[in-house]
Design an enzyme around this catalytic site. Sequence first.
Site, PDB file in Angstrom:
ATOM      1  N   ARG A 239      43.331 -57.154 -36.000  1.00  0.00           N
ATOM      2  CA  ARG A 239      44.672 -56.580 -35.876  1.00  0.00           C
ATOM      3  C   ARG A 239      45.577 -57.245 -36.914  1.00  0.00           C
ATOM      4  O   ARG A 239      45.458 -58.443 -37.177  1.00  0.00           O
ATOM      5  CB  ARG A 239      45.244 -56.809 -34.474  1.00  0.00           C
ATOM      6  CG  ARG A 239      44.758 -55.835 -33.427  1.00  0.00           C
ATOM      7  CD  ARG A 239      45.295 -54.412 -33.649  1.00  0.00           C
ATOM      8  NE  ARG A 239      44.856 -53.471 -32.636  1.00  0.00           N
ATOM      9  CZ  ARG A 239      43.743 -52.730 -32.698  1.00  0.00           C
ATOM     10  NH1 ARG A 239      42.928 -52.830 -33.733  1.00  0.00           N
ATOM     11  NH2 ARG A 239      43.441 -51.883 -31.735  1.00  0.00           N
ATOM     12  N   GLU A 268      51.865 -50.401 -39.468  1.00  0.00           N
ATOM     13  CA  GLU A 268      51.025 -49.291 -39.934  1.00  0.00           C
ATOM     14  C   GLU A 268      51.739 -47.983 -39.637  1.00  0.00           C
ATOM     15  O   GLU A 268      52.289 -47.840 -38.552  1.00  0.00           O
ATOM     16  CB  GLU A 268      49.673 -49.315 -39.212  1.00  0.00           C
ATOM     17  CG  GLU A 268      48.870 -50.570 -39.534  1.00  0.00           C
ATOM     18  CD  GLU A 268      47.561 -50.679 -38.749  1.00  0.00           C
ATOM     19  OE1 GLU A 268      47.195 -49.699 -38.075  1.00  0.00           O
ATOM     20  OE2 GLU A 268      46.927 -51.725 -38.812  1.00  0.00           O
ATOM     21  N   HIS A 287      43.212 -48.441 -41.553  1.00  0.00           N
ATOM     22  CA  HIS A 287      42.724 -48.647 -40.181  1.00  0.00           C
ATOM     23  C   HIS A 287      41.595 -47.664 -39.844  1.00  0.00           C
ATOM     24  O   HIS A 287      41.708 -46.860 -38.916  1.00  0.00           O
ATOM     25  CB  HIS A 287      43.880 -48.526 -39.176  1.00  0.00           C
ATOM     26  CG  HIS A 287      43.643 -49.292 -37.915  1.00  0.00           C
ATOM     27  ND1 HIS A 287      44.637 -49.918 -37.211  1.00  0.00           N
ATOM     28  CD2 HIS A 287      42.502 -49.524 -37.211  1.00  0.00           C
ATOM     29  CE1 HIS A 287      44.128 -50.505 -36.132  1.00  0.00           C
ATOM     30  NE2 HIS A 287      42.825 -50.268 -36.121  1.00  0.00           N
TER      31      HIS A 287
END
Length: 321
Positions: A239, A268, A287
């Site tokens: 993360r 993000e 991601h």
Amino acid sequence: MTKPKILVTRKIPQTFIDQLETIGEVKMWDETYEAMPRDQFLEEVKDAAACFITLSEQIDEEVYETATQLKIVANMAVGYDNIDVEGAQTHDIVITNTPDVLTETTAELGVTLMLTVARRIVESEHYVQDGKWQSWGPYLFAGKDLHHSRVGIFGMGDIGRGVARRLQGFNTSIMYHNRSRHLESEQTYGTLYVTFETLLKESDFIICTAPLTNETRHKFNREAFSMMKSDAIFINIGRGAVVDEEALIEAIDQQQIAGCGLDVLQEEPIAMDHPLLKYPNVVITPHIGSASVETRNRMIQLCVDNIEAVLSDNEPLTPVK
Ligand code: GLV
């Protein structure tokens, strides 16, 4: 009797919706790549009994107070730092995630990023695309070997072990740091449990697979980067907030480390003026750790199965405890 409402916050294939419609009335947000705006989400979740969400949605007290009929939130991710799990328990709401099904795919991206940064693949590709390739050179895009290197894995959960498994083929020696020792990984993959400090100081590659918790937030800070080898490569597939991004920018800028590969970021999506975008030795992916079609299908199916179970008064398959 009216069917329970199932809110789905992204457009997913009809085959999954058909399954959900056997047990409820589905309300699906019609975008695949854009998150549902918060105010719309709050409006729609009010009368929902189940909610299929992605990591873009924050599930907090405001949601729990609004959604008085909510029984389950199925998170299409293994990480669940976007969810107030304790709050859910207070409100008697089941939270589920998608472990196991994404382990191998995510580990593959980890190793891909290690090789991509080490072998300067993105830079090389741009060089070719930009028409700069005039001749062969002895050190043209000479990078760093993964084979026979020392790899430090931060987080020896399923994905960390998936990375260790893959690294067997590269003859690396593997150190790891984790909340607790994982004896099986030590026996099976010859991993060595070390302190965080040793991991930082001795690794040629450091890969972070850890979830975001109070203990891991900003674990990779200024002090941590300053301990790394100047030719170390740092990879993050856990993360974003496990890394203090300011400190990482500084480490890259001052060449305290050789490069990094990041599949996750603090914010993000990334802002186009983000300082990390300007370095050729920084590779950023959006991601996509678990993004193979097969794995994404399996993640969605697991969410659907969890919702089906809970709305039929059965035990969820993969509850977050
Ligand atoms: C993705 O980051 C996940 O947690 O599944």
